[in-house]
Design a protein around this motif. Structure first.
Motif, PDB file in Angstrom:
ATOM      1  N   ALA A  46       0.629  -1.265  -0.054  1.00  0.00           N
ATOM      2  CA  ALA A  46      -0.249  -0.165   0.118  1.00  0.00           C
ATOM      3  C   ALA A  46       0.970   1.371   0.270  1.00  0.00           C
ATOM      4  O   ALA A  46       0.452   2.210  -0.002  1.00  0.00           O
ATOM      5  CB  ALA A  46      -0.878  -0.241   1.011  1.00  0.00           C
ATOM      6  N   GLY A  47       2.145   1.025   0.181  1.00  0.00           N
ATOM      7  CA  GLY A  47       3.083   2.366   0.304  1.00  0.00           C
ATOM      8  C   GLY A  47       3.064   2.790   0.676  1.00  0.00           C
ATOM      9  O   GLY A  47       2.429   4.543   1.692  1.00  0.00           O
ATOM     10  N   VAL A  48       2.553   2.470   3.041  1.00  0.00           N
ATOM     11  CA  VAL A  48       2.787   2.865   3.856  1.00  0.00           C
ATOM     12  C   VAL A  48       3.472   2.472   5.174  1.00  0.00           C
ATOM     13  O   VAL A  48       4.075   1.066   4.150  1.00  0.00           O
ATOM     14  CB  VAL A  48       0.832   3.215   4.885  1.00  0.00           C
ATOM     15  CG1 VAL A  48       0.304   4.492   3.475  1.00  0.00           C
ATOM     16  CG2 VAL A  48       0.678   1.827   4.772  1.00  0.00           C
ATOM     17  N   SER A  49       3.984   3.008   6.003  1.00  0.00           N
ATOM     18  CA  SER A  49       5.094   2.368   6.750  1.00  0.00           C
ATOM     19  C   SER A  49       4.194   1.510   7.698  1.00  0.00           C
ATOM     20  O   SER A  49       2.335   1.269   7.356  1.00  0.00           O
ATOM     21  CB  SER A  49       4.871   3.552   8.339  1.00  0.00           C
ATOM     22  OG  SER A  49       4.041   4.309   8.384  1.00  0.00           O
ATOM     23  N   TYR A  53       0.090   1.501   8.873  1.00  0.00           N
ATOM     24  CA  TYR A  53      -0.578   0.826   8.676  1.00  0.00           C
ATOM     25  C   TYR A  53      -1.124  -0.500  10.351  1.00  0.00           C
ATOM     26  O   TYR A  53      -2.550  -0.097   9.957  1.00  0.00           O
ATOM     27  CB  TYR A  53      -0.033  -0.612   7.746  1.00  0.00           C
ATOM     28  CG  TYR A  53      -0.967  -2.129   8.099  1.00  0.00           C
ATOM     29  CD1 TYR A  53      -2.310  -1.707   6.453  1.00  0.00           C
ATOM     30  CD2 TYR A  53      -1.335  -2.936   8.316  1.00  0.00           C
ATOM     31  CE1 TYR A  53      -3.085  -2.699   6.219  1.00  0.00           C
ATOM     32  CE2 TYR A  53      -2.510  -3.627   7.793  1.00  0.00           C
ATOM     33  CZ  TYR A  53      -3.288  -3.380   6.784  1.00  0.00           C
ATOM     34  OH  TYR A  53      -4.193  -4.274   7.120  1.00  0.00           O
ATOM     35  N   THR A  54      -0.013  -0.916  10.758  1.00  0.00           N
ATOM     36  CA  THR A  54      -1.180  -1.297  12.208  1.00  0.00           C
ATOM     37  C   THR A  54      -2.568  -0.381  13.154  1.00  0.00           C
ATOM     38  O   THR A  54      -2.875  -0.597  13.719  1.00  0.00           O
ATOM     39  CB  THR A  54       0.242  -1.303  13.055  1.00  0.00           C
ATOM     40  OG1 THR A  54       0.966  -1.938  12.794  1.00  0.00           O
ATOM     41  CG2 THR A  54      -0.025  -1.591  14.536  1.00  0.00           C
ATOM     42  N   PRO A  66      -7.562   9.766   0.575  1.00  0.00           N
ATOM     43  CA  PRO A  66      -8.458   9.212  -0.217  1.00  0.00           C
ATOM     44  C   PRO A  66      -7.452   7.715  -1.176  1.00  0.00           C
ATOM     45  O   PRO A  66      -7.721   7.109  -1.865  1.00  0.00           O
ATOM     46  CB  PRO A  66      -8.677  10.069  -1.195  1.00  0.00           C
ATOM     47  CG  PRO A  66      -9.063  11.041  -0.809  1.00  0.00           C
ATOM     48  CD  PRO A  66      -8.236  11.403   0.512  1.00  0.00           C
ATOM     49  N   GLU A  67      -6.235   8.834  -1.420  1.00  0.00           N
ATOM     50  CA  GLU A  67      -5.598   7.901  -2.398  1.00  0.00           C
ATOM     51  C   GLU A  67      -4.392   6.939  -0.921  1.00  0.00           C
ATOM     52  O   GLU A  67      -4.496   6.172  -2.054  1.00  0.00           O
ATOM     53  CB  GLU A  67      -4.106   9.304  -2.532  1.00  0.00           C
ATOM     54  CG  GLU A  67      -3.939  10.204  -2.986  1.00  0.00           C
ATOM     55  CD  GLU A  67      -4.529  11.194  -2.566  1.00  0.00           C
ATOM     56  OE1 GLU A  67      -5.597  11.964  -3.275  1.00  0.00           O
ATOM     57  OE2 GLU A  67      -5.361  10.954  -1.344  1.00  0.00           O
ATOM     58  N   VAL A  68      -4.520   6.963  -0.303  1.00  0.00           N
ATOM     59  CA  VAL A  68      -3.849   5.811   0.974  1.00  0.00           C
ATOM     60  C   VAL A  68      -5.222   4.832   1.552  1.00  0.00           C
ATOM     61  O   VAL A  68      -4.806   3.734   0.693  1.00  0.00           O
ATOM     62  CB  VAL A  68      -3.950   6.419   2.732  1.00  0.00           C
ATOM     63  CG1 VAL A  68      -3.685   5.252   2.980  1.00  0.00           C
ATOM     64  CG2 VAL A  68      -3.245   7.061   2.942  1.00  0.00           C
ATOM     65  N   VAL A  69      -6.503   5.200   1.286  1.00  0.00           N
ATOM     66  CA  VAL A  69      -7.211   3.974   1.506  1.00  0.00           C
ATOM     67  C   VAL A  69      -7.163   3.652  -0.887  1.00  0.00           C
ATOM     68  O   VAL A  69      -7.779   2.570  -0.030  1.00  0.00           O
ATOM     69  CB  VAL A  69      -9.119   4.974   1.203  1.00  0.00           C
ATOM     70  CG1 VAL A  69     -10.335   3.726   1.167  1.00  0.00           C
ATOM     71  CG2 VAL A  69      -8.794   5.722   2.589  1.00  0.00           C
ATOM     72  N   GLU A  70      -7.423   4.303  -1.548  1.00  0.00           N
ATOM     73  CA  GLU A  70      -7.219   3.292  -2.536  1.00  0.00           C
ATOM     74  C   GLU A  70      -5.732   2.679  -2.955  1.00  0.00           C
ATOM     75  O   GLU A  70      -6.280   1.577  -3.270  1.00  0.00           O
ATOM     76  CB  GLU A  70      -6.978   4.578  -4.161  1.00  0.00           C
ATOM     77  CG  GLU A  70      -6.812   4.272  -4.979  1.00  0.00           C
ATOM     78  CD  GLU A  70      -8.651   3.468  -5.812  1.00  0.00           C
ATOM     79  OE1 GLU A  70      -8.056   2.547  -6.555  1.00  0.00           O
ATOM     80  OE2 GLU A  70      -9.467   3.895  -4.770  1.00  0.00           O
TER      81      GLU A  70
END
Length: 313
Positions: A46-49, A53-54, A66-70
């Protein structure tokens, strides 16, 4: 509904469903203790740490972009219904979502359209799969919702708690499970709907299958598909259904059960429609009811009394 727990359970269940191979990750030679992706793998995709994510999976990250949700939807390979559900769960609570919703009523134009669909079963669903209105054929193929107390006019309650539904519905387990999935989707949209919570509690207590289906966190928005029913007078019925949202009210759904012209189901619907119309006329004039039509050897269709005024729900 506990929003944080719902987010956690949904993300975990979707993460467990995706194999490393599906995600394009190398297999682990040491094997895995649990199925699916690890948190760090889901985060990387997802391109997050992993930390962020935790926090998301624990319901502690508020209002992600919205970009993170997508990106999460892509990483977890979510379908359209699941994307909608995750977006609802991760959205910041608003006053509108917390405010008790008003009773629903089918507007006159939509109700008139329902009455004109006299050759096929059709009905209007509201929130919680409440049956707001149904035409004659819908009430004959399923059950006479108009004859039930207002609180019991609900499609999920019919499929899961009415013993006759198991007899009449072809592939009952699939249809019932899909109906539970539609309730799950709505629970994400209206987490503070007390009537929905009461319905879930009732189904939990009285349906042996409901809890396992509810706990798998499957969500579904019906759009179209096939259904089969068995009517005691005319036998098997085969429908191709379409579910449409009327303009101006996203909380109502018009469901139409179409049939192939000239098919055995079409012929049976004509027969049963004529009989139910005669029954309604006999009842209106106080005369003796007509005898039912002869049982058809081929698959057939079904009908019911004409739609009455739609009650507030």
């Amino acid at each position: 509904m506990d929003r944080s727990r719902e987010i956690a359970d949904f993300l975990r269940s979707r993460r467990a469903r995706v194999t490393p191979g599906q995600a394009g990750l190398p297999s682990d030679p040491r094997g895995r203790r649990v199925p699916g992706l690890r948190r760090e793998e889901a985060a990387r995709l997802a391109g997050v740490s992993t930390e962020y994510y935790t926090r998301l999976e624990q319901g502690r990250a508020t209002n992600p972009s919205p970009e993170v949700v997508e990106a999460l939807c892509e990483a977890l390979r979510l379908d359209a219904s699941e994307r909608e559900h995750l977006t609802d769960l991760l959205a910041r609570p608003t006053a509108a979502r917390r405010t008790p919703v008003r009773p629903q009523r089918v507007r006159p134009g939509l109700y008139l359209m329902l009455q004109t669909l006299e050759h096929v079963p059709a009905f209007v669903l509201g929130r919680r799969t409440d049956v707001l209105a149904a035409n004659r054929l819908a009430r004959a193929v399923l059950t006479d919702f108009d004859a039930l107390p207002a609180r019991q006019r609900n499609l999920a309650r019919y499929y899961l708690l009415d013993p006759l539904a198991r007899e009449r519905t072809g592939d009952w387990e699939r249809i019932a499970a899909e109906t539970v999935a539609t309730l799950r989707l709505e629970a994400g949209r209206y987490p503070h709907d007390r009537q929905l919570a009461d319905l879930v509690g009732e189904l939990t207590l009285h349906s042996t299958e409901f809890t396992s289906w509810w706990n798998d966190h499957r969500v579904l928005r019906r759009t179209h598909g096939a259904k089969r029913y068995h009517h005691p007078l005319v036998g098997d019925l085969h429908f191709s259904y379409e579910s449409l949202q009327p303009p101006g009210d996203s909380d109502q759904t018009l469901c139409v059960y179409n049939v192939e012209p000239g098919s055995p189901t079409h012929q049976s619907l004509q027969l049963l429609s004529s009989w139910t119309a005669a029954q309604a006329e006999s009842a209106a004039h106080g005369s003796a009811p007509r005898r039912p039509p002869p049982r058809q050897p081929a698959p057939g269709g079904s009908a019911a009394p004409d739609s009455r005024s739609a009650p507030d729900r």
